[in-house]
Motif scaffolding. Structure first.
Motif, PDB file in Angstrom:
ATOM      1  N   SER A  50     -22.142  25.605   8.715  1.00  0.00           N
ATOM      2  CA  SER A  50     -21.789  25.898   7.321  1.00  0.00           C
ATOM      3  C   SER A  50     -20.807  24.885   6.756  1.00  0.00           C
ATOM      4  O   SER A  50     -20.937  24.461   5.608  1.00  0.00           O
ATOM      5  N   LEU A  51     -19.822  24.509   7.549  1.00  0.00           N
ATOM      6  CA  LEU A  51     -18.879  23.492   7.086  1.00  0.00           C
ATOM      7  C   LEU A  51     -19.565  22.153   6.883  1.00  0.00           C
ATOM      8  O   LEU A  51     -19.252  21.429   5.936  1.00  0.00           O
ATOM      9  N   ALA A  52     -20.507  21.809   7.742  1.00  0.00           N
ATOM     10  CA  ALA A  52     -21.256  20.566   7.553  1.00  0.00           C
ATOM     11  C   ALA A  52     -22.107  20.644   6.297  1.00  0.00           C
ATOM     12  O   ALA A  52     -22.251  19.655   5.577  1.00  0.00           O
ATOM     13  N   PHE A  53     -22.653  21.801   6.015  1.00  0.00           N
ATOM     14  CA  PHE A  53     -23.488  21.984   4.831  1.00  0.00           C
ATOM     15  C   PHE A  53     -22.671  21.905   3.545  1.00  0.00           C
ATOM     16  O   PHE A  53     -23.048  21.219   2.607  1.00  0.00           O
ATOM     17  N   PHE A  54     -21.556  22.618   3.507  1.00  0.00           N
ATOM     18  CA  PHE A  54     -20.799  22.734   2.269  1.00  0.00           C
ATOM     19  C   PHE A  54     -19.728  21.664   2.087  1.00  0.00           C
ATOM     20  O   PHE A  54     -19.409  21.284   0.963  1.00  0.00           O
ATOM     21  N   GLU A  55     -19.133  21.177   3.164  1.00  0.00           N
ATOM     22  CA  GLU A  55     -17.982  20.287   3.029  1.00  0.00           C
ATOM     23  C   GLU A  55     -18.197  18.880   3.571  1.00  0.00           C
ATOM     24  O   GLU A  55     -17.456  17.984   3.237  1.00  0.00           O
ATOM     25  N   GLY A  56     -19.093  18.686   4.483  1.00  0.00           N
ATOM     26  CA  GLY A  56     -19.330  17.355   5.019  1.00  0.00           C
ATOM     27  C   GLY A  56     -18.679  17.151   6.371  1.00  0.00           C
ATOM     28  O   GLY A  56     -18.156  18.068   7.004  1.00  0.00           O
ATOM     29  N   ALA A  57     -18.704  15.892   6.800  1.00  0.00           N
ATOM     30  CA  ALA A  57     -18.281  15.547   8.163  1.00  0.00           C
ATOM     31  C   ALA A  57     -16.791  15.736   8.392  1.00  0.00           C
ATOM     32  O   ALA A  57     -16.365  16.075   9.489  1.00  0.00           O
ATOM     33  N   LYS A  58     -15.986  15.497   7.370  1.00  0.00           N
ATOM     34  CA  LYS A  58     -14.536  15.550   7.570  1.00  0.00           C
ATOM     35  C   LYS A  58     -14.086  16.948   7.997  1.00  0.00           C
ATOM     36  O   LYS A  58     -13.410  17.106   9.016  1.00  0.00           O
ATOM     37  N   TYR A  59     -14.456  17.953   7.244  1.00  0.00           N
ATOM     38  CA  TYR A  59     -14.065  19.322   7.592  1.00  0.00           C
ATOM     39  C   TYR A  59     -14.813  19.817   8.823  1.00  0.00           C
ATOM     40  O   TYR A  59     -14.227  20.454   9.695  1.00  0.00           O
ATOM     41  N   ALA A  60     -16.100  19.550   8.887  1.00  0.00           N
ATOM     42  CA  ALA A  60     -16.908  20.089   9.980  1.00  0.00           C
ATOM     43  C   ALA A  60     -16.463  19.562  11.335  1.00  0.00           C
ATOM     44  O   ALA A  60     -16.287  20.335  12.279  1.00  0.00           O
ATOM     45  N   SER A  61     -16.252  18.263  11.445  1.00  0.00           N
ATOM     46  CA  SER A  61     -15.870  17.711  12.749  1.00  0.00           C
ATOM     47  C   SER A  61     -14.446  18.101  13.135  1.00  0.00           C
ATOM     48  O   SER A  61     -14.170  18.375  14.301  1.00  0.00           O
ATOM     49  N   PHE A  62     -13.542  18.143  12.164  1.00  0.00           N
ATOM     50  CA  PHE A  62     -12.162  18.532  12.460  1.00  0.00           C
ATOM     51  C   PHE A  62     -12.097  19.986  12.935  1.00  0.00           C
ATOM     52  O   PHE A  62     -11.497  20.286  13.970  1.00  0.00           O
ATOM     53  N   PHE A  63     -12.727  20.889  12.187  1.00  0.00           N
ATOM     54  CA  PHE A  63     -12.702  22.295  12.573  1.00  0.00           C
ATOM     55  C   PHE A  63     -13.508  22.535  13.847  1.00  0.00           C
ATOM     56  O   PHE A  63     -13.172  23.417  14.636  1.00  0.00           O
ATOM     57  N   ALA A  64     -14.563  21.770  14.060  1.00  0.00           N
ATOM     58  CA  ALA A  64     -15.342  21.910  15.296  1.00  0.00           C
ATOM     59  C   ALA A  64     -14.487  21.573  16.508  1.00  0.00           C
ATOM     60  O   ALA A  64     -14.500  22.292  17.502  1.00  0.00           O
ATOM     61  N   LEU A  65     -13.750  20.497  16.427  1.00  0.00           N
ATOM     62  CA  LEU A  65     -12.926  20.090  17.560  1.00  0.00           C
ATOM     63  C   LEU A  65     -11.798  21.079  17.814  1.00  0.00           C
ATOM     64  O   LEU A  65     -11.599  21.548  18.941  1.00  0.00           O
TER      65      LEU A  65
END
Length: 170
Positions: A50-65
């Motif tokens: 969902s973060l990758a869909f709505f916000e892009g790589a910056k939020y998705a990768s940071f929150f994923a890690l």
């Protein structure tokens, strides 16, 4: 209430952090405490997608890690494999959303189910390699029920993050 452009990313990060913590607490504390289900769902895959869909790589990768490290500490699994999986999953999802596939609910659902399947396969390796139990028993007793429950509960993540995206971008 008007927010300046400098406050918006901080507010968005705080909101996503609180929601991710709430989702982790729900899946690893609340559901096991009420003892309705024997297995715990994996909702972080849907959150990262969902973060990758709505916000892009910056939020998705940071929150994923960050949240994959928290998740591995909470459940006591390998602290290297799952953070790597979630980070690579966030980057691949963002790349697929931004490159040539359409951005819609069906694409999000396919990526989430694919991520859940890969996560389920990765979670098989530790018990089987320790000779605790056979792979067939693990699949039937733990992996399939956890996958099914994760898939059903992941359907609720998309509307939550869609409303958060609308609220935090105003």
């Amino acid at each position: 209430m008007r927010l300046s452009l400098r406050e918006k990313p901080v507010l968005k990060s705080v909101v996503y952090t609180l929601v991710c913590l709430g989702i982790l607490l729900f899946s690893y504390s609340f559901l096991p405490a009420i003892r309705i289900f024997a297995n715990t769902p994996t909702l972080l895959v849907a959150v990262v997608s969902s973060l990758a869909f709505f916000e892009g790589a910056k939020y998705a990768s940071f929150f994923a890690l960050i949240f994959s490290v928290i998740e591995t500490v909470v459940i006591g699994t390998n602290t290297l494999i799952f953070p790597l999986f979630y980070t690579v999953f966030a980057i691949v999802c963002t790349w697929l959303f931004e490159s040539f596939f359409v951005r819609n609910y069906f694409a999000w659902l396919c990526y989430t189910l694919g991520g859940l399947l890969i996560h389920a396969i990765l979670s098989l390796f530790a018990p089987v390699s320790n000779w605790e139990i056979g792979a067939g028993a693990i699949v039937l007793e733990n992996t399939l029920p956890s996958f099914a429950m994760s898939a059903v509960l992941s359907l609720l993540i998309y509307p939550i993050f869609k409303s958060l995206k609308v609220k935090t971008d105003k």
